[in-house]
Structure formats: structure tokens, C-alpha cells
Design a protein around this motif. Structure first.
Motif, mmCIF file in Angstrom:
data_model
loop_
_atom_site.group_PDB
_atom_site.id
_atom_site.type_symbol
_atom_site.label_atom_id
_atom_site.label_comp_id
_atom_site.label_asym_id
_atom_site.label_seq_id
_atom_site.Cartn_x
_atom_site.Cartn_y
_atom_site.Cartn_z
ATOM 1 N N SER A 115 1.777 6.849 -6.741
ATOM 2 C CA SER A 115 0.676 7.732 -7.149
ATOM 3 C C SER A 115 0.996 9.198 -6.903
ATOM 4 O O SER A 115 0.145 10.065 -7.091
ATOM 5 C CB SER A 115 -0.607 7.349 -6.423
ATOM 6 O OG SER A 115 -0.525 7.694 -5.057
ATOM 7 N N LYS A 168 0.842 -1.215 0.000
ATOM 8 C CA LYS A 168 0.000 0.000 0.000
ATOM 9 C C LYS A 168 0.869 1.253 0.000
ATOM 10 O O LYS A 168 0.554 2.234 -0.672
ATOM 11 C CB LYS A 168 -0.954 0.018 1.198
ATOM 12 C CG LYS A 168 -1.969 -1.086 1.188
ATOM 13 C CD LYS A 168 -2.866 -1.005 -0.028
ATOM 14 C CE LYS A 168 -3.902 -2.113 0.016
ATOM 15 N NZ LYS A 168 -4.671 -2.200 -1.202
ATOM 16 N N SER A 174 2.292 10.376 -3.875
ATOM 17 C CA SER A 174 2.258 10.630 -2.433
ATOM 18 C C SER A 174 1.305 11.756 -2.055
ATOM 19 O O SER A 174 1.699 12.723 -1.409
ATOM 20 C CB SER A 174 3.662 10.944 -1.917
ATOM 21 O OG SER A 174 4.585 9.974 -2.311
ATOM 22 N N TRP A 182 1.040 4.240 -2.789
ATOM 23 C CA TRP A 182 0.929 5.653 -2.413
ATOM 24 C C TRP A 182 2.080 6.461 -3.006
ATOM 25 O O TRP A 182 1.875 7.533 -3.576
ATOM 26 C CB TRP A 182 0.907 5.748 -0.892
ATOM 27 C CG TRP A 182 0.869 7.145 -0.346
ATOM 28 C CD1 TRP A 182 -0.184 8.005 -0.382
ATOM 29 C CD2 TRP A 182 1.934 7.809 0.327
ATOM 30 N NE1 TRP A 182 0.168 9.180 0.243
ATOM 31 C CE2 TRP A 182 1.464 9.085 0.679
ATOM 32 C CE3 TRP A 182 3.229 7.456 0.665
ATOM 33 C CZ2 TRP A 182 2.243 10.008 1.350
ATOM 34 C CZ3 TRP A 182 4.006 8.364 1.339
ATOM 35 C CH2 TRP A 182 3.511 9.625 1.671
#
Length: 99
Positions: free
Chosen positions: A31, A24, A33, A28
Motif C-alpha cells: 500500500s 499484514k 508503507s 502495508w
């Protein structure tokens, strides 16, 4: 990793939880952050001290952490097919290296 040891999880569940959390975190980071503090303006400390379950909080560090965790799960696997699948997952997360 020591943070999860205190919860009384067996080694397999601890590594499964580690792969879930690191996966995960990698999503993140990849993407962009969203919601992260700007570089240099973090209360979390300098970049070299920001770690999650022993992995640096950047794409390379998280990939290394995932690789390590999947390889540990492969060592703990009971069946050969499961072991092979876990090693293949570890290889997929391994950071690319150029020779």
C-alpha cells in the motif's frame, strides 16, 4: 522466529501468528508503507538489517517469509485437504521468478 518462541506457543500457533503478521506487513508494503520513515532516514538501521520474523521488510522478502511459513504449516497439518490448501497458499505468495 526466535522472538515468538519465548511466548510458549506450540509450532502450529506460532506459524499461524507468523503468517498473520507477515501478511499484514506485506499489505502495508504494497500500500506504499504509509507512515514509514524516508529511505536512509530510519533509526531502524540500514535496509539489510530491517527484518520482521526473519523476513526482509520488502515485498519480495515478506512473500518469501509467507511462503516459508505456509509450507511449515502444511508440514504440520493433520489432514491431507488442509495440507493441499496450505501448499496452494504458499504458492500464491511465492515471489514471481523469470527464467
Amino acid at each position: 522466529m526466535a522472538a515468538l518462541t519465548g511466548f510458549g506457543l506450540d509450532p502450529v500457533r506460532r506459524e499461524q501468528l507468523t503468517t498473520e503478521v507477515l501478511g499484514k506487513a506485506l499489505d502495508w508494503v504494497l500500500s506504499g508503507s504509509p507512515g514509514a520513515p524516508p529511505p536512509g532516514g530510519s533509526a531502524a538501521g540500514p535496509p539489510d538489517t530491517r527484518k520482521l520474523l526473519g523476513a526482509e521488510l520488502d515485498a519480495r522478502g515478506l512473500r518469501l517469509g509467507l511462503e516459508r511459513s505456509y509450507r511449515m504449516l502444511a508440514r504440520l497439518a493433520q489432514r491431507g485437504e488442509e495440507r493441499i490448501e496450505l501448499v496452494e497458499r504458499a504458492n500464491r505468495f511465492r515471489p514471481r521468478t523469470w527464467v
